[in-house]
Motif scaffolding. Sequence first.
Motif, short mmCIF file in Angstrom:
data_model
loop_
_atom_site.label_atom_id
_atom_site.label_comp_id
_atom_site.label_asym_id
_atom_site.label_seq_id
_atom_site.Cartn_x
_atom_site.Cartn_y
_atom_site.Cartn_z
N GLY A 407 0.90 -1.24 0.03
CA GLY A 407 -0.10 0.04 0.07
C GLY A 407 0.79 1.34 0.05
N MET A 408 1.84 1.35 0.78
CA MET A 408 2.92 2.35 0.71
C MET A 408 3.57 2.59 -0.73
SD MET A 408 5.91 3.15 3.52
CE MET A 408 6.85 2.07 3.39
N ILE A 410 2.10 2.05 -3.34
CA ILE A 410 1.07 2.19 -4.43
C ILE A 410 0.99 3.96 -4.23
CG2 ILE A 410 -1.50 2.29 -4.80
CD1 ILE A 410 -1.03 -0.77 -4.21
N ALA A 411 0.90 4.21 -2.70
CA ALA A 411 0.89 5.65 -2.44
C ALA A 411 1.80 6.46 -2.87
CB ALA A 411 0.81 5.98 -0.97
N LEU A 412 3.39 5.93 -2.84
CA LEU A 412 4.40 6.55 -3.17
C LEU A 412 4.27 6.61 -4.87
CD1 LEU A 412 7.25 5.13 -1.06
CD2 LEU A 412 6.18 7.39 -0.85
N PHE A 413 3.86 5.59 -5.32
CA PHE A 413 3.97 5.74 -6.82
C PHE A 413 2.92 6.82 -7.39
CE2 PHE A 413 2.00 4.17 -10.81
CZ PHE A 413 3.18 3.90 -11.58
N VAL A 414 1.67 6.82 -6.89
CA VAL A 414 0.77 7.80 -7.41
C VAL A 414 1.06 9.06 -7.02
CG1 VAL A 414 -1.64 8.56 -7.00
CG2 VAL A 414 -1.05 5.97 -7.51
N ALA A 415 1.55 9.25 -5.67
CA ALA A 415 1.98 10.60 -5.28
C ALA A 415 2.99 11.23 -5.89
CB ALA A 415 1.99 10.73 -3.81
N PHE A 446 2.37 12.27 2.21
CA PHE A 446 3.11 12.68 3.38
C PHE A 446 2.46 11.31 4.40
CE2 PHE A 446 3.61 16.61 1.33
CZ PHE A 446 4.89 16.59 1.22
N ILE A 447 1.24 11.72 4.83
CA ILE A 447 0.56 11.06 5.78
C ILE A 447 0.97 9.45 5.67
CG2 ILE A 447 -1.50 10.66 7.36
CD1 ILE A 447 -0.43 13.53 7.51
N VAL A 448 0.40 8.86 4.74
CA VAL A 448 0.68 7.47 4.41
C VAL A 448 1.77 7.16 4.75
CG1 VAL A 448 0.29 5.65 2.73
CG2 VAL A 448 -1.72 7.35 3.05
N PRO A 449 3.16 7.34 3.99
CA PRO A 449 4.21 6.89 4.07
C PRO A 449 4.93 7.08 5.37
CG PRO A 449 4.13 8.49 2.27
CD PRO A 449 2.90 8.32 2.58
N VAL A 450 4.52 8.23 5.79
CA VAL A 450 5.27 8.35 7.25
C VAL A 450 4.49 7.61 8.26
CG1 VAL A 450 5.67 10.14 9.14
CG2 VAL A 450 6.09 10.61 6.56
N GLY A 451 3.21 7.66 8.23
CA GLY A 451 2.38 6.96 8.99
C GLY A 451 2.72 5.31 9.08
N VAL A 452 2.75 4.73 7.88
CA VAL A 452 3.05 3.31 7.72
C VAL A 452 4.73 3.11 8.39
CG1 VAL A 452 3.53 1.34 6.19
CG2 VAL A 452 1.53 3.17 5.82
#
Length: 463
Positions: A407-408, A410-415, A446-452
């Motif tokens: 998931g991280m 995917i988030a990094l890829f899209v963001a 920010f929130i997703v990668p840092v949080g995970v």
Amino acid sequence: MAESRGQWGSRLGFILAAAGSAIGLGNIWKFPYITGENGGGLFVLIYLVCIALVGLPIMMAEIMIGRAAQKSPVGAFRALSRPGSPWALAGGLGVVTAFVILSYYSVVAGWAMHYTWLSLTDTFAGRTPDEIGAIFGAVYGSEEINALWHLIFMGATISIVIAGIRGGIELWSRILMPALFLILLILFVYAMQSEGFGQAVEFVFAPHAGDLTAAGVLEALGHSFFTLSLGMGAMITYGSYLQRDEDLVTTSVTVSVLDTAVALLACLVLFPIIFSADLEPAAGPGLVFRSIPIALSQMPGGMVLAPLFFLLLTFAALTSAISLLEVAASYFIDERGWSRTKATLATGGLITLLGLPSAMSGGSRMFGQGVTDLTAPLLKLLGRDAGMNWFDFFDYLASNWMLPIGGMLIALFVAWRVGDAAREQAFTAGTRFGRIYWTWVFLLRFIVPVGVFAVFLHAIGVI
Ligand code: TRP
């Protein structure tokens, strides 16, 4: 090529299928038992925060990738990045995760099937809670029962995936998911009148700091991926069968809300039964199988409702399992040019084999105690204090590590990787909620990668 791919029959069809993938054993079997093990309220609160701030943005990202690329995960990452880019590996991780999850998921679905059978043959009537608990213990410990139902469930999943998108998945979801919801509501009304109801509400909703550990926080995060079917490309795959002008914001919110509602409802059905019968909330993976039969053996009409409940639970598992197998199979269909039948039989067959050790984890020394001893040192490093058998270890690895990592990515890829203009265009196409675009990008950046990442470090004891 795009014309010859399957498509959903209607917009509602997609929502139902996505909800069918999301709502499954994760909601009714797993969420209540991990809530019980992690002490209730605070765990539930963290889980809800994870759904809203991490799960929901990633679901939008996954559907967007699939819809834009009209391809399953590996192909979608390839299509949206440079040739030869390592991002395709993120899609590959998703395919591997699908193998791991479905292999043991099918075993739990087997329990639901076996319980349908047991309640049809009136096994629970007139038994004490202790006797009903002992029945689960016996089922869990039987290699034959588990292997048999695992084979049957995988056979059913493979057949439906061979039948393809519209005929298979959509039709099942359309009828059976609403039926499951209805039966949960009936059980909820019953649970409301039981003496344990107040204590259950307090347990599920009042945050007590007490029992929550770093491992528990990781589990809440991992479960928010697991329950929404995120982090391995299932929603990318489903999104790829969607037309480009569907509203991805409304769809993602609807699916997440329905999924969360079912999970909380399941808790509000199970915990009143558990407290009324003086059972242990931290009873582990057998929780739903130990508690539901108690209520239904006492409740008027329970003889009919019990088999119906487990049958619908089986179907909920089936609509989820389908999405897992679809990810594995569609890789070989889209990227290797295999026929749907060949790809599904090959991947499904392999997953069936991989699941046999899970089916035997309760009964065999090798996959039970043997693997538990083997995994103990590794799990120590990962912040756990005991080893796990094959079944538990697969579940732990997939949902606490593989899904959040996927998931991280995917988030990094899209963001960060997809270009601004293309991303904005892909997000806003078809939605009335274009103005949340920047909020969404901010969460993914920010929130997703840092949080995970922080939860990972916390779990292994670094912070
Ligand atoms: N979400 C399903 C459940 O809660 C399980 C599931 C189906 C899943 N497809 C998935 C989990 C993809 C992770 C990824 O039971």
